[in-house]
Design a protein around this motif. Structure first.
Motif, short mmCIF file in Angstrom:
data_model
loop_
_atom_site.label_atom_id
_atom_site.label_comp_id
_atom_site.label_asym_id
_atom_site.label_seq_id
_atom_site.Cartn_x
_atom_site.Cartn_y
_atom_site.Cartn_z
N GLN A 1 5.84 19.08 -2.56
CA GLN A 1 6.64 17.93 -2.18
C GLN A 1 5.75 16.92 -1.46
N SER A 2 6.15 15.65 -1.56
CA SER A 2 5.36 14.61 -0.91
C SER A 2 6.28 13.56 -0.32
N LEU A 3 5.84 13.01 0.79
CA LEU A 3 6.51 11.86 1.41
C LEU A 3 5.73 10.62 1.03
N LEU A 4 6.38 9.71 0.33
CA LEU A 4 5.75 8.48 -0.15
C LEU A 4 6.20 7.33 0.74
N VAL A 5 5.25 6.64 1.36
CA VAL A 5 5.56 5.52 2.25
C VAL A 5 4.87 4.27 1.73
N LEU A 6 5.62 3.18 1.61
CA LEU A 6 5.07 1.92 1.13
C LEU A 6 5.07 0.91 2.26
N THR A 7 3.90 0.39 2.57
CA THR A 7 3.77 -0.53 3.70
C THR A 7 2.99 -1.78 3.28
N ALA A 8 3.17 -2.83 4.04
CA ALA A 8 2.40 -4.05 3.84
C ALA A 8 1.13 -3.97 4.68
N ALA A 9 0.03 -4.43 4.14
CA ALA A 9 -1.20 -4.47 4.91
C ALA A 9 -1.02 -5.37 6.12
N PRO A 10 -1.63 -5.02 7.27
CA PRO A 10 -1.42 -5.81 8.50
C PRO A 10 -1.72 -7.29 8.34
N ASP B 1 0.85 -1.18 0.00
CA ASP B 1 0.00 0.00 0.00
C ASP B 1 0.89 1.23 0.00
N CYS B 2 0.52 2.21 -0.81
CA CYS B 2 1.31 3.43 -0.96
C CYS B 2 0.50 4.63 -0.47
N GLN B 3 1.06 5.37 0.46
CA GLN B 3 0.39 6.54 1.02
C GLN B 3 1.29 7.75 0.83
N ALA B 4 0.71 8.88 0.39
CA ALA B 4 1.47 10.10 0.17
C ALA B 4 1.04 11.17 1.17
N LEU B 5 2.02 11.81 1.77
CA LEU B 5 1.80 12.94 2.68
C LEU B 5 2.39 14.17 2.02
N PHE B 6 1.56 15.19 1.76
CA PHE B 6 1.99 16.37 1.00
C PHE B 6 2.27 17.55 1.92
N THR B 7 3.20 18.41 1.47
CA THR B 7 3.40 19.68 2.14
C THR B 7 2.19 20.57 1.89
#
Length: 280
Positions: free
Chosen positions: A249-258, A238-244
């Motif tokens: 600019q964005s922080l892209l974080v890739l995580t596995a579903a629980p 799963d890919c989630q973006a956090l924007f300024t």
């Protein structure tokens, strides 16, 4: 160049930071506040002696590239970065053009992410900072130059850049990249770097020209990706973006579903593979 002011500013900003602010472990008890000079030097990519001379007011004039790296290490705001440049005898960078100065708020979050791939991107999809897991997954994303820094440009000009995605996802990914470039183009106009990227791609890729003509405008805040790693294999993330606040600019974080134990195991393996690569 105001050597005394530059020295005082560097000392004050270094002493205002704690190791955790830049992703370093606390370590043994410190006799003085803030980061050590050698820590700032290492994070910036300069020798400890060079940095020490700057703080002592007896160093040579730093280059703009070195100042940009110092601004990032010291987690300076845009105003703080401008002050640093002027104290060092350089004009402040033009804020009207898109800058590679990384938002300190995003860097603080990135510094605390170690178990999932994460990277900070410009609005032209240029990686500005990345953690070890992101480098293990995507390669040396910070070692590129010119337009090759942009994932959008590489997608349409370097076929090998698509290998990390399954073939049946190429069309969706290409459309998403063009739609995000349209957002940047709409914000900054034809005379901006976004406009220059559109012009460059229009000359080099008929596929880009066709997609650009569709005028899709969208920015992805969340997505589900299948990524192909040559040693780990497919990763369902799963890919989630956090924007300024200004969306540049964005922080892209890739995580596995629980509940996805296979994906979490693949990330664990990626961490081991990445560590071996760095050791090598």
């Amino acid at each position: 160049m105001d050597r005394d002011e530059l020295a005082a500013f560097l000392r004050a900003r270094r002493e205002a930071l704690q190791p955790g602010d830049v992703g370093l472990p606390p370590g043994a008890r410190r006799r003085a506040p803030g980061l050590r000079r050698e820590e700032v030097a290492a994070l910036t990519g300069m020798s400890t002696d060079y940095y020490a001379r700057l703080e002592q007011g007896r160093g040579p004039q730093p280059s703009t590239q070195m100042l940009a790296a110092l601004a990032r290490t010291l987690r300076l705001t845009a105003d703080g970065r401008d002050y640093l440049f002027r104290a060092a005898g350089h004009p402040a960078p033009d804020r009207r053009s898109m800058s590679s100065h990384v938002a300190p708020a995003l860097l603080r979050v990135l510094d605390r992410l170690s178990d999932s791939p994460a990277l900070i991107l410009s609005e032209l999809c240029e990686p500005l900072a990345a953690n070890a897991m992101a480098v293990a997954l995507f390669g040396d994303v910070l070692g590129r130059t010119g337009w090759a820094c942009s994932d959008i440009y590489r997608w349409f000009t370097e076929p090998a850049s698509r290998d990390i995605y399954p073939r049946d996802d190429h069309d969706r990914q290409g459309r998403a990249l063009v739609a995000s470039l349209r957002v940047a183009y709409g914000r900054s106009g034809a005379s901006s770097r976004a406009g220059a990227l559109v012009a460059a791609l229009s000359l080099e890729s008929s596929e880009f020209v066709d997609l650009w003509a569709e005028h899709e405008v969208a920015r992805r805040f969340a997505d589900h990706k299948t990524l192909l790693h040559p040693e780990v294999g497919p990763l369902e993330l799963d890919c989630q973006a956090l924007f300024t606040e200004d969306q540049t600019q964005s922080l892209l974080v890739l995580t596995a579903a629980p509940e996805d134990t296979e994906a979490r195991a693949s990330l664990d393996l990626l961490r081991v593979v990445g560590a071996q690569a760095f050791d090598a």
